[in-house]
Design a protein around this motif. Sequence first.
Motif, mmCIF file in Angstrom:
data_model
loop_
_atom_site.group_PDB
_atom_site.id
_atom_site.type_symbol
_atom_site.label_atom_id
_atom_site.label_comp_id
_atom_site.label_asym_id
_atom_site.label_seq_id
_atom_site.Cartn_x
_atom_site.Cartn_y
_atom_site.Cartn_z
ATOM 1 N N ILE A 93 -30.308 -41.611 14.782
ATOM 2 C CA ILE A 93 -31.779 -41.378 15.350
ATOM 3 C C ILE A 93 -32.205 -39.617 15.665
ATOM 4 O O ILE A 93 -33.226 -39.443 15.279
ATOM 5 N N ALA A 94 -30.751 -39.105 15.808
ATOM 6 C CA ALA A 94 -31.005 -37.762 15.929
ATOM 7 C C ALA A 94 -31.111 -37.180 14.557
ATOM 8 O O ALA A 94 -32.424 -36.271 14.302
ATOM 9 N N PHE A 95 -30.630 -37.313 13.626
ATOM 10 C CA PHE A 95 -30.848 -36.971 12.316
ATOM 11 C C PHE A 95 -32.183 -37.498 11.586
ATOM 12 O O PHE A 95 -32.659 -36.698 10.771
ATOM 13 N N ARG A 96 -32.501 -38.770 11.882
ATOM 14 C CA ARG A 96 -33.938 -38.957 11.600
ATOM 15 C C ARG A 96 -35.225 -38.268 12.182
ATOM 16 O O ARG A 96 -36.046 -37.670 11.477
ATOM 17 N N ALA A 97 -35.028 -37.745 13.382
ATOM 18 C CA ALA A 97 -35.817 -36.903 13.892
ATOM 19 C C ALA A 97 -35.653 -35.599 13.370
ATOM 20 O O ALA A 97 -36.719 -35.021 13.043
ATOM 21 N N LEU A 98 -34.494 -35.099 12.967
ATOM 22 C CA LEU A 98 -34.634 -33.693 12.122
ATOM 23 C C LEU A 98 -34.877 -34.015 10.876
ATOM 24 O O LEU A 98 -35.952 -32.815 10.612
ATOM 25 N N MET A 99 -34.812 -35.127 9.975
ATOM 26 C CA MET A 99 -35.672 -35.307 8.767
ATOM 27 C C MET A 99 -37.178 -35.290 9.270
ATOM 28 O O MET A 99 -38.000 -34.786 8.255
ATOM 29 N N GLY A 100 -37.839 -35.631 10.056
ATOM 30 C CA GLY A 100 -39.170 -35.615 10.609
ATOM 31 C C GLY A 100 -39.906 -34.227 10.753
ATOM 32 O O GLY A 100 -40.735 -33.899 10.098
#
Length: 521
Positions: A93-100
Amino acid sequence: MGLAVILGPVLLVAMDGSVLFLAMPKVIEALSPSAGQALWTLDVYGFVVGSLLVTFGTIGDRYGRLKLLMIGVTLFGLASLGAAFATGPDMLIAFRALMGLAGATLLPSALAVLSELFADPRQRAQAIGIFAAAFAAGFAIGPAVGGQLLSHFWWGSVFLVNLPVLVAFLVLAPFLLREVATSRAGRIDVLSVVQSVVGLLATIYAVKHVAAEGMSTASVLAGPAGVVVLAWFVRRQLTLEHPVIDFRLFRDRVFAIAIITGLLPLAAWSATAYLSGVYLQSVLGISVLRAALLSLPGALLLTVTCIVTPLLVARIGKRSALVTCHLFVAAGLLLLLPVAPSGGVGWYIASTVLAGVGYGISFSLVAETAVAAVPPERAGSAAAIAETSNEIGNALGIALLGSLSVLVFRLQGPDLAGTFDETLGLPGLAPAVIDHAKDAFVTGLQAVAVTAALLHVALGLFTLRRVPKALDDRSETLDDPSEMPGDRSAMPGDQRETPDDPSEAPGDPSATPPSSAPFPA
């Protein structure tokens, strides 16, 4: 060549909004997320992109679009690498947020740099049309790409596929692209950015928590707090000289309907695409590769519709096209009603094909209609809101409609776990319990389809009644670039003024002839 280089990251940003739809069963199997964590994995990306698009448009104005684009591509690649090797749901979830966050830097800057490549208005209109089609195609083919990769590799491969494209961009961009001259940049209101993100996340957290687990102290506190923060955000925007979202534009009826048309179809598409992927794999037992192939007809028709929509608008007008969009989506969604735990592949394909026509019209028409509805000096703000509505719609579909599916399953399922996938993962289940769980999941999918279809019918009827017929006559006059409401290359965050140079003024005899290219400007 410069156009191809820019389209690579744009395609990836869109694709990563949907690439997990078919991959989630494998992710759940590998990382065992809770119901809430699974939904956050899917939609945190869209929320972050949508919340920060306008902010990064303004930052690009101030510090340089190409520079921000290079930074964003690098960050997107590093975040993709981290997501691919995440060892737990919170890490993913944290890396998906960073991708966003990285994706939010790419979209406004990419379109600005792209517009700078083409001085000729006709070529620029074609390039921006291709940009829009590529973005829509990325959303459409994301599930199919994810399914193809998972048929050969582990779930993390859906993120690693980004890296070759991003590396190629970093190598070629310095030679093929040039920095965009910055315009007058508005002040970045940090408090507004924080308000929008916190308000959205708190409200959606409460909805998801209630749907998956019922009422709790956390959800009771988070929900009202999120609504209050969002109301504060709206109130603040009405007082700022350079708001993150200019809500005053919504006083124009056509603009408001265009933005809702950008949000609702994305919400319906993202929710049903994700739930249909689970249905095909976990209910019908279809392999991920076959599920990916089954999604291709709808994705293909969606992409083609994006390209031909300007021709449709020229024939029937914008108002009729908007109504047609909603009716096609509603009809396609209702074709999911006959699906059952024992079968329904044909109904699924028919649903994606019919709804794909509506989705394609929406993707192609919304931004142009929204920009045409506002004064020239507000074109940049209108374009930013239109783009944001797509991203927020994608995330809200998973968050709200996905939560509706979870709620239906919790109320009608065997009550052994919070979600369908968690239930199937329990050891020693009797065949009757598995059938019960499948029935409950299909009922949840159908509830989502009916809810989204009714919303589309309502919006279509509202559009028919409230959008003036004069909009179609107005759209015909806007085929001439000299009569367009402002520079269509305006980016999120732009505060551009009409050029002072007489040679650039409307009506200049040296201007390029009107474009006849079938692409939205």
